[in-house]
Design a protein around this motif. Structure first.
Motif, PDB file in Angstrom:
ATOM      1  N   TYR A 160       0.854  -1.186   0.000  1.00  0.00           N
ATOM      2  CA  TYR A 160       0.000   0.000   0.000  1.00  0.00           C
ATOM      3  C   TYR A 160       0.892   1.240   0.000  1.00  0.00           C
ATOM      4  CZ  TYR A 160       1.078   0.609   4.969  1.00  0.00           C
ATOM      5  OH  TYR A 160       1.723   0.806   6.167  1.00  0.00           O
ATOM      6  N   ASN A 161       0.319   2.366  -0.395  1.00  0.00           N
ATOM      7  CA  ASN A 161       1.056   3.629  -0.425  1.00  0.00           C
ATOM      8  C   ASN A 161       0.825   4.375   0.883  1.00  0.00           C
ATOM      9  OD1 ASN A 161       2.103   3.329  -3.069  1.00  0.00           O
ATOM     10  ND2 ASN A 161       0.132   3.959  -3.931  1.00  0.00           N
ATOM     11  N   ALA A 162       1.880   4.508   1.669  1.00  0.00           N
ATOM     12  CA  ALA A 162       1.794   5.182   2.964  1.00  0.00           C
ATOM     13  C   ALA A 162       2.184   6.654   2.809  1.00  0.00           C
ATOM     14  CB  ALA A 162       2.702   4.501   3.976  1.00  0.00           C
ATOM     15  N   TYR A 163       1.341   7.529   3.306  1.00  0.00           N
ATOM     16  CA  TYR A 163       1.606   8.968   3.239  1.00  0.00           C
ATOM     17  C   TYR A 163       2.788   9.316   4.142  1.00  0.00           C
ATOM     18  CZ  TYR A 163       0.902  13.981   4.046  1.00  0.00           C
ATOM     19  OH  TYR A 163       1.078  15.341   4.167  1.00  0.00           O
ATOM     20  N   THR A 164       3.780  10.025   3.604  1.00  0.00           N
ATOM     21  CA  THR A 164       4.976  10.369   4.384  1.00  0.00           C
ATOM     22  C   THR A 164       5.130  11.867   4.625  1.00  0.00           C
ATOM     23  OG1 THR A 164       6.307  10.408   2.352  1.00  0.00           O
ATOM     24  CG2 THR A 164       6.214   8.320   3.584  1.00  0.00           C
ATOM     25  N   GLY A 165       4.322  12.680   3.956  1.00  0.00           N
ATOM     26  CA  GLY A 165       4.427  14.122   4.175  1.00  0.00           C
ATOM     27  C   GLY A 165       4.087  14.905   2.918  1.00  0.00           C
ATOM     28  N   SER A 166       4.148  16.218   3.038  1.00  0.00           N
ATOM     29  CA  SER A 166       3.817  17.099   1.914  1.00  0.00           C
ATOM     30  C   SER A 166       4.885  18.176   1.763  1.00  0.00           C
ATOM     31  CB  SER A 166       2.450  17.760   2.133  1.00  0.00           C
ATOM     32  OG  SER A 166       1.427  16.790   2.246  1.00  0.00           O
ATOM     33  N   GLY A 167       5.019  18.670   0.541  1.00  0.00           N
ATOM     34  CA  GLY A 167       5.938  19.768   0.270  1.00  0.00           C
ATOM     35  C   GLY A 167       5.224  20.884  -0.480  1.00  0.00           C
ATOM     36  N   TYR A 168       5.727  22.102  -0.342  1.00  0.00           N
ATOM     37  CA  TYR A 168       5.093  23.264  -0.971  1.00  0.00           C
ATOM     38  C   TYR A 168       6.130  24.029  -1.790  1.00  0.00           C
ATOM     39  CZ  TYR A 168       1.444  22.267   2.447  1.00  0.00           C
ATOM     40  OH  TYR A 168       0.480  21.654   3.196  1.00  0.00           O
ATOM     41  N   ASN A 169       5.700  24.518  -2.943  1.00  0.00           N
ATOM     42  CA  ASN A 169       6.612  25.318  -3.760  1.00  0.00           C
ATOM     43  C   ASN A 169       6.406  26.807  -3.472  1.00  0.00           C
ATOM     44  OD1 ASN A 169       4.318  26.166  -5.201  1.00  0.00           O
ATOM     45  ND2 ASN A 169       4.557  24.523  -6.737  1.00  0.00           N
ATOM     46  N   ASP A 170       7.147  27.640  -4.188  1.00  0.00           N
ATOM     47  CA  ASP A 170       7.099  29.085  -3.937  1.00  0.00           C
ATOM     48  C   ASP A 170       5.767  29.714  -4.312  1.00  0.00           C
ATOM     49  OD1 ASP A 170       9.668  28.926  -3.038  1.00  0.00           O
ATOM     50  OD2 ASP A 170      10.574  29.482  -4.971  1.00  0.00           O
ATOM     51  N   TYR A 171       4.947  28.994  -5.067  1.00  0.00           N
ATOM     52  CA  TYR A 171       3.669  29.550  -5.511  1.00  0.00           C
ATOM     53  C   TYR A 171       2.482  28.998  -4.709  1.00  0.00           C
ATOM     54  CZ  TYR A 171       6.636  30.868  -9.411  1.00  0.00           C
ATOM     55  OH  TYR A 171       7.658  31.386 -10.177  1.00  0.00           O
ATOM     56  N   GLY A 172       2.790  28.287  -3.645  1.00  0.00           N
ATOM     57  CA  GLY A 172       1.721  27.754  -2.796  1.00  0.00           C
ATOM     58  C   GLY A 172       1.217  26.391  -3.214  1.00  0.00           C
ATOM     59  N   GLY A 173       1.811  25.847  -4.265  1.00  0.00           N
ATOM     60  CA  GLY A 173       1.391  24.512  -4.695  1.00  0.00           C
ATOM     61  C   GLY A 173       1.847  23.438  -3.711  1.00  0.00           C
ATOM     62  N   ARG A 174       1.049  22.419  -3.583  1.00  0.00           N
ATOM     63  CA  ARG A 174       1.345  21.357  -2.612  1.00  0.00           C
ATOM     64  C   ARG A 174       1.563  20.028  -3.322  1.00  0.00           C
ATOM     65  NH1 ARG A 174      -2.645  19.316   2.335  1.00  0.00           N
ATOM     66  NH2 ARG A 174      -2.083  17.100   2.190  1.00  0.00           N
ATOM     67  N   THR A 175       2.565  19.301  -2.861  1.00  0.00           N
ATOM     68  CA  THR A 175       2.842  17.962  -3.376  1.00  0.00           C
ATOM     69  C   THR A 175       2.861  16.975  -2.212  1.00  0.00           C
ATOM     70  OG1 THR A 175       4.196  18.861  -5.178  1.00  0.00           O
ATOM     71  CG2 THR A 175       4.450  16.513  -4.661  1.00  0.00           C
ATOM     72  N   ASP A 176       2.037  15.933  -2.309  1.00  0.00           N
ATOM     73  CA  ASP A 176       2.019  14.889  -1.278  1.00  0.00           C
ATOM     74  C   ASP A 176       2.986  13.776  -1.664  1.00  0.00           C
ATOM     75  OD1 ASP A 176       0.065  16.225   0.176  1.00  0.00           O
ATOM     76  OD2 ASP A 176      -1.578  15.226  -0.886  1.00  0.00           O
TER      77      ASP A 176
END
Length: 209
Positions: A160-176
């Motif tokens: 299964y895919n376990a969530y490990t965290g999120s990151g944000y770029n300079d424009y407010g975009g979010r990547t999980d």
């Protein structure tokens, strides 16, 4: 006088302990199990006659296939052979037929509803042990109809895919971010089938799954 008073006090203490130990704790409704059994009397003479020695042989292989955690079979999954399990053979008497109908109607393991044979009926059975390939044999059988059952344990393995965290770029975009991990779950399958021996001397082959 003091000795008598001490003895009386000790007696009262022991009596109180006895009362406490005799208390009954009412179980929660969710923990109560409902047990059902056939009302028909069991005919031990018929069962004994059906299990008497004959000259037929029942040969089989016991296995299961991996199931999804939700309960359905996984397509193209390989056989899981029943390695060294006990296969039980029961004669299909009128009592057994009532038990089987009752089980189909009443059994619900998740709700703790169980349908049992009587202790006497369960004593009239034969047992065989499978080899590492799931093969088993019941020799010396008479013509008749029989029910086979085994309990096969195996471990379900998946990912299964376990969530490990999120990151944000300079424009407010979010990547999980996710990480693939393995999981293991112990499964017990109840494998069952009916088999009929039509005449003495024959070899009946069966798949128990």
């Amino acid at each position: 006088m003091k000795l008598k008073k001490y003895a009386l006090t000790l007696f009262c203490m022991l009596s109180a302990i006895t009362v406490v130990n005799a208390q009954y704790k009412e179980p929660e409704k969710k923990d109560k199990a409902e047990i059902f059994r056939p009302e028909m009397p069991f005919d031990s003479l018929l069962a004994k006659k059906m299990l008497a020695k004959g000259t037929a042989v029942i040969k089989g292989v016991a296995y299961t296939k991996q199931k999804h955690p939700l309960g359905y079979s996984v397509p193209f999954s390989p056989r899981i052979l029943a390695n060294k399990i006990t296969v039980v053979l029961l004669p299909v008497t009128p009592y057994f037929e009532e038990w089987y109908r009752l089980r189909k109607d009443k059994e619900n393991i998740k709700r703790k509803r169980f349908v049992y044979l009587s202790d006497q009926a369960y004593r009239y059975r034969l047992e065989a042990i499978t080899n590492s390939d799931g093969e088993f044999t019941f020799p010396d059988m008479k013509p008749g109809k029989y029910f086979l059952q085994g309990m096969l344990d195996y471990t379900l393995r998946g990912t299964y895919n376990a969530y490990t965290g999120s990151g944000y770029n300079d424009y407010g975009g979010r990547t999980d971010y996710y990480q693939k991990k393995e999981y293991f779950k112990n499964i017990q399958d109840r494998i069952e089938t009916f088999v009929e021996v039509k005449e003495n001397g024959e070899i009946v082959k069966v798949k128990l799954h």
